[in-house]
Design a protein around this motif. Structure first.
Motif, PDB file in Angstrom:
ATOM      1  N   LEU A 123       3.953  20.842  -5.454  1.00 36.95           N
ATOM      2  CA  LEU A 123       3.470  19.785  -4.480  1.00 36.95           C
ATOM      3  C   LEU A 123       2.021  20.355  -3.862  1.00 36.95           C
ATOM      4  CD1 LEU A 123       4.018  16.737  -4.130  1.00 36.95           C
ATOM      5  CD2 LEU A 123       5.218  17.223  -2.000  1.00 36.95           C
ATOM      6  N   ASN A 158       3.049   7.287  -4.635  1.00 39.00           N
ATOM      7  CA  ASN A 158       3.243   7.864  -6.021  1.00 39.00           C
ATOM      8  C   ASN A 158       1.786   8.804  -6.054  1.00 39.00           C
ATOM      9  OD1 ASN A 158       5.222   6.799  -6.984  1.00 39.00           O
ATOM     10  ND2 ASN A 158       4.187   4.854  -7.224  1.00 39.00           N
ATOM     11  N   GLU A 159       0.612   8.264  -5.545  1.00 40.55           N
ATOM     12  CA  GLU A 159      -0.602   8.961  -5.699  1.00 40.55           C
ATOM     13  C   GLU A 159      -0.492  10.351  -4.906  1.00 40.55           C
ATOM     14  OE1 GLU A 159      -3.299   4.805  -5.664  1.00 40.55           O
ATOM     15  OE2 GLU A 159      -3.427   6.452  -3.980  1.00 40.55           O
ATOM     16  N   ALA A 160       0.123  10.289  -3.692  1.00 42.61           N
ATOM     17  CA  ALA A 160       0.110  11.311  -2.727  1.00 42.61           C
ATOM     18  C   ALA A 160       1.255  11.282  -2.103  1.00 42.61           C
ATOM     19  CB  ALA A 160      -0.894  10.895  -1.604  1.00 42.61           C
ATOM     20  N   PRO A 161       2.359  12.142  -2.833  1.00 42.34           N
ATOM     21  CA  PRO A 161       3.794  12.057  -2.214  1.00 42.34           C
ATOM     22  C   PRO A 161       3.865  13.032  -0.997  1.00 42.34           C
ATOM     23  CG  PRO A 161       3.637  13.169  -4.553  1.00 42.34           C
ATOM     24  CD  PRO A 161       2.368  12.412  -4.104  1.00 42.34           C
ATOM     25  N   TRP A 162       3.063  13.987  -0.901  1.00 43.66           N
ATOM     26  CA  TRP A 162       3.164  14.928   0.054  1.00 43.66           C
ATOM     27  C   TRP A 162       2.961  14.196   1.553  1.00 43.66           C
ATOM     28  CZ3 TRP A 162      -0.454  15.269  -3.667  1.00 43.66           C
ATOM     29  CH2 TRP A 162      -1.990  14.626  -3.197  1.00 43.66           C
ATOM     30  N   LEU A 163       2.440  13.010   1.427  1.00 43.31           N
ATOM     31  CA  LEU A 163       2.185  12.089   2.723  1.00 43.31           C
ATOM     32  C   LEU A 163       3.544  11.224   2.967  1.00 43.31           C
ATOM     33  CD1 LEU A 163      -1.427  10.852   2.085  1.00 43.31           C
ATOM     34  CD2 LEU A 163      -0.904  12.736   3.533  1.00 43.31           C
ATOM     35  N   PHE A 164       4.422  11.359   2.229  1.00 44.39           N
ATOM     36  CA  PHE A 164       5.746  10.608   2.416  1.00 44.39           C
ATOM     37  C   PHE A 164       6.895  11.665   2.220  1.00 44.39           C
ATOM     38  CE2 PHE A 164       2.336   7.726   1.051  1.00 44.39           C
ATOM     39  CZ  PHE A 164       2.904   6.766   1.888  1.00 44.39           C
ATOM     40  N   ARG A 195       0.971   4.227  -2.693  1.00 42.63           N
ATOM     41  CA  ARG A 195       0.449   5.574  -2.136  1.00 42.63           C
ATOM     42  C   ARG A 195       1.425   6.645  -2.425  1.00 42.63           C
ATOM     43  NH1 ARG A 195      -4.369   8.421  -1.454  1.00 42.63           N
ATOM     44  NH2 ARG A 195      -4.426   9.712   0.464  1.00 42.63           N
ATOM     45  N   TYR A 229       0.644  -1.228   0.038  1.00 36.21           N
ATOM     46  CA  TYR A 229       0.117   0.004   0.084  1.00 36.21           C
ATOM     47  C   TYR A 229       0.753   1.180  -0.068  1.00 36.21           C
ATOM     48  CZ  TYR A 229      -2.935   3.878   1.396  1.00 36.21           C
ATOM     49  OH  TYR A 229      -3.750   5.025   1.604  1.00 36.21           O
ATOM     50  N   GLU A 230       1.908   1.273   0.740  1.00 32.04           N
ATOM     51  CA  GLU A 230       2.706   2.435   1.026  1.00 32.04           C
ATOM     52  C   GLU A 230       3.489   2.629  -0.347  1.00 32.04           C
ATOM     53  OE1 GLU A 230       5.099   1.519   4.149  1.00 32.04           O
ATOM     54  OE2 GLU A 230       3.761   2.520   5.792  1.00 32.04           O
ATOM     55  N   ARG A 256       6.323   4.144  11.408  1.00 32.17           N
ATOM     56  CA  ARG A 256       7.018   5.142  10.471  1.00 32.17           C
ATOM     57  C   ARG A 256       6.777   6.379  11.590  1.00 32.17           C
ATOM     58  NH1 ARG A 256       3.458   7.266   5.761  1.00 32.17           N
ATOM     59  NH2 ARG A 256       4.815   8.783   5.578  1.00 32.17           N
TER      60      ARG A 256
END
Ligand code: SF4
Lengths: 207, 479
Positions: B263, A196-202, A194, A190-191, B60
């Motif tokens: 972003l 790629n879809e929502a890079p601001w969360l990583f 995800r 999942y990570e 994490r």
């Protein structure tokens, strides 16, 4: 976690709706960093006289016929309010293994399972009959989790519903962490997706 | 030719849920990925202890932010020596140790960004639209104002999320609450929240996620939406949400932990797609026309026991259900009020402006606006506890702190304070408080204390008048 299979015990009726977790354990009793030490705070605003120490003989838990109770029967929306898991911990430490009510608040309901307490939902009419039977036949009920039945002292039996996954966990005394860690590969997949879809969360530490 | 498959329209919640499913197999409980985990010292020690016992790391750590809010003193210039008792010190020190040992960011007692967990999340851009967010705290629903599935969890679940980044949860049912009406000056989001709970009841939202909409909700500021979503749990809901719109995007833009530059634009475009599709169906639908909503005041011991400030304490004799009647009598008895008593005849000893419901800068502006040039009534103790140190600095820069001090309010540092009375700020038995917090449960603000929930405007009006007062009238006088 403690497992729950069958249980035979004394029933104490706390026949109020909307008993909240501040009632079950007031905030001043929450300041322990351990999972134990909360039983004295159970119903801390109701169980004691004004001095905060002497048991109030008028409060139902303190009546001699309910000494050693391990099943609590209540009305609707039991455990509403704060998410504090200290509430089921305090109940468990006092000796309560099963709570029977018309309805439970969501977070409390989940916390019960994670604390080894079985919450049973029955409808209002069934609870009325069960409560009446306390006086006529005595405050002793038997709970059978594999059979999903609750049997009163008069022999009448009531079946209850339970989520099959939670039932399995409670029967085996398993907690969910081991189960979820066993599916860690799903989380990692999942990570990757995800990210790629929502890079601001990583974010990377330098970003 | 295969028939064309048309996806059914989805609610905002359906979209966020589907986008976070890690695993959803028959006979199991769905595994939901958690993007942000906020934690505080009152409900996390046992969770970190559990990780230690199993020798597990935090999956994490960069998604976890810890804050110390429940046990902190709020007296200006506070230090560890000011903490109310040894157990509170232990809670604070345990949080510090756990944050250090597990590599989690800590906003400690002397950190410039310290504040109530549900105030600092949105304020710092830690809470972003479209996220799943958890905290071991029921008022986590607050963050839903930004279009987040934000849910309060127990300590075992805190441990579970720390270890696995996932939550096991069955999909809740969906509920829409569409609210129409225009608020008069002096009437606020808190009044909407209390009126909604009064109508739905304290278990009306059980097992549901509420999506708030309608003209009255769209017209609220983001901070007002936070107040509304904060109280969703008091209607028993698992979460409350408002769909992101342009106001949401502008609120998030530029916040410390929010994405920046391209972003941000990419994220914002996704966030604006989160609103429910036209025609999406909810399991339960409510429509409330609040028309000329009056300021609300609770008279009893749960947030659903609420009346207009111009109203009277209800008479249980008018309730036919004997169990409900007994419950009302018990509440009247605890609160020391009489059936038929006018709310505006009830005097208070204490006014508390604070909590994750109502201690943001707009709340303080609304209160200060009614206090300017007035004095706190004789015999009333009034305190303002900002929701965060950043709110406190902002209020000082705007001169609000001076207004409060000049009127005789105590001006404190940030924390939960008298909302939960763990830090030594509390009511004495029998004391009566107009409070901007969220729970009027028996003993919530101190054993035997009597709490009436109100908006910041009503709290301010009540402080200067000495008994419950109609903020709309004071507002007229100010003008
Ligand atoms: S302010 Fe009150 S309700 Fe909010 S997090 Fe703190 S104790 Fe909980």
């Amino acid at each position: 976690m403690e497992s729950f299979v069958q249980h035979d015990g004394i029933v104490v009726p706390l026949l109020r709706s909307n008993v909240n977790t501040d009632d079950i354990i007031p905030a001043r009793f929450l300041k322990s960093v351990r999972r134990t030490g909360f039983a004295a705070g159970l119903f801390g605003n109701w169980r004691y006289l004004a001095d905060g120490r002497t048991l109030d003989p008028g409060f139902v838990l303190n009546r001699p016929q309910y000494a050693g109770a391990s099943i609590l029967v209540a009305r609707d929306n039991f455990g509403c309010g704060s998410s504090r898991e200290h509430a089921p911990w305090a109940l468990n430490e006092y000796g309560i293994r099963c709570i029977v009510a018309i309805g439970f608040a969501d977070i409390f309901h989940t916390n019960c399972f994670n604390s080894g307490i079985l919450p049973i939902t029955l409808d209002a009419a069934q609870i009325d009959v069960l409560v009446k039977s306390l006086d006529s036949s005595g405050p002793r009920w038997r709970v059978d989790l594999p059979a999903q039945t609750l049997t009163a002292a008069d022999g009448n039996s009531y079946s209850f519903a339970i989520d099959p996954f939670k039932k399995r966990s409670l029967l085996a005394g398993l907690d969910n962490i081991d189960w979820s860690l066993a599916h860690r590969s799903d989380t990692l997949a999942y990570e990757r997706r995800r990210r790629n879809e929502a890079p601001w969360l990583f974010p990377t530490p330098t970003e | 030719m295969a028939p064309e498959v048309v996806d059914p329209p989805r609610t905002m919640f359906d979209k966020i849920w589907a986008g976070h499913l890690v695993r959803d197999e028959p006979g199991e409980i769905p595994m939901l990925y958690i993007d942000r985990h906020l934690t505080h010292e009152a409900t996390s020690p046992q969770a970190f202890a559990g990780l230690r016992a199993r020798d597990l790391p935090v999956h994490r750590p960069e998604t976890v932010v810890a804050v110390i809010d429940h046990n902190v003193p709020t007296t200006p210039g506070r230090r560890l020596i000011d903490v109310v008792d040894e157990q509170s010190v232990l809670c604070i020190e345990t949080m510090e140790d756990n944050a250090r040992d597990f590599g989690v960011t800590l906003l400690g007692m002397d950190h410039e960004d310290q504040g109530i967990v549900h105030v600092i999340g949105p304020e710092l851009g830690l809470s972003l639209p479209g996220m799943t967010l958890v905290c071991g705290d029921s008022h986590t629903s607050t963050h839903g104002a930004l279009g987040i599935f934000a849910v309060g969890i127990g300590t075992s679940e805190v441990e579970h999320v720390l270890a696995t980044q996932c939550l096991l949860q069955h999909k809740p049912r969906t509920m829409s609450v569409e609210i129409d009406g225009v608020l008069a000056p002096g009437v606020t989001a808190k009044d909407i929240a209390l009126a909604v709970i009064g109508r739905l009841g304290t278990d009306g939202g059980t097992n549901h996620v509420i999506e708030f909409g309608g003209s009255a909700v769209r017209a609220l500021t983001i901070e007002g939406r936070m107040t509304l979503c904060n109280m969703a749990i008091e209607a028993g809901a698992r979460a409350g949400m408002v769909a992101p719109d342009d106001a949401t995007i502008e609120y998030v833009r530029g916040r410390r932990f929010a994405p920046a530059g391209d972003l941000f634009e990419r994220a914002a475009a996704q966030w604006l797609q989160l609103a429910g599709d036209p025609g999406a169906r909810f399991d339960t639908e409510h429509r409330l026309d609040l028309g000329q909503l009056a300021p609300q005041v609770t008279w009893g011991t749960d947030p659903g026991m609420v009346v207009d400030v111009t109203g009277t304490v209800p008479d249980p004799a008018h309730t036919s259900d004997p169990e409900e009647r007994a419950r009302l009598w018990q509440a009247l008895d605890y609160m020391g009020v009489e059936p038929g008593e006018r709310m505006q005849d009830i005097a208070v000893d204490t006014v508390f402006i604070g909590s994750c419901t109502n201690a943001r800068v707009e709340d303080l502006r609304a209160a200060a606006g009614l206090v300017t040039g007035r004095r706190v009534a004789d015999g009333v103790r009034a305190i303002v506890v900002p929701g965060s140190m950043s709110v406190r600095r902002q209020a000082e820069a705007e001169g609000l702190a001076d207004v409060f001090r000049a009127a005789g309010f105590e001006w404190r540092e940030a924390g939960c304070s008298m909302c939960i009375a763990m830090n030594g700020d509390r009511l004495a038995p029998g004391e009566r408080c107009a409070s901007t917090s969220n729970r009027n449960f028996e003993g919530r603000q101190g054993r035997g204390g009597r709490t009436h929930l109100v908006s910041p405007a009503t709290a301010a009006a009540t402080a200067v008048v000495g008994h419950f007062a109609d903020a709309r009238e004071l507002w007229q006088e100010v003008r």
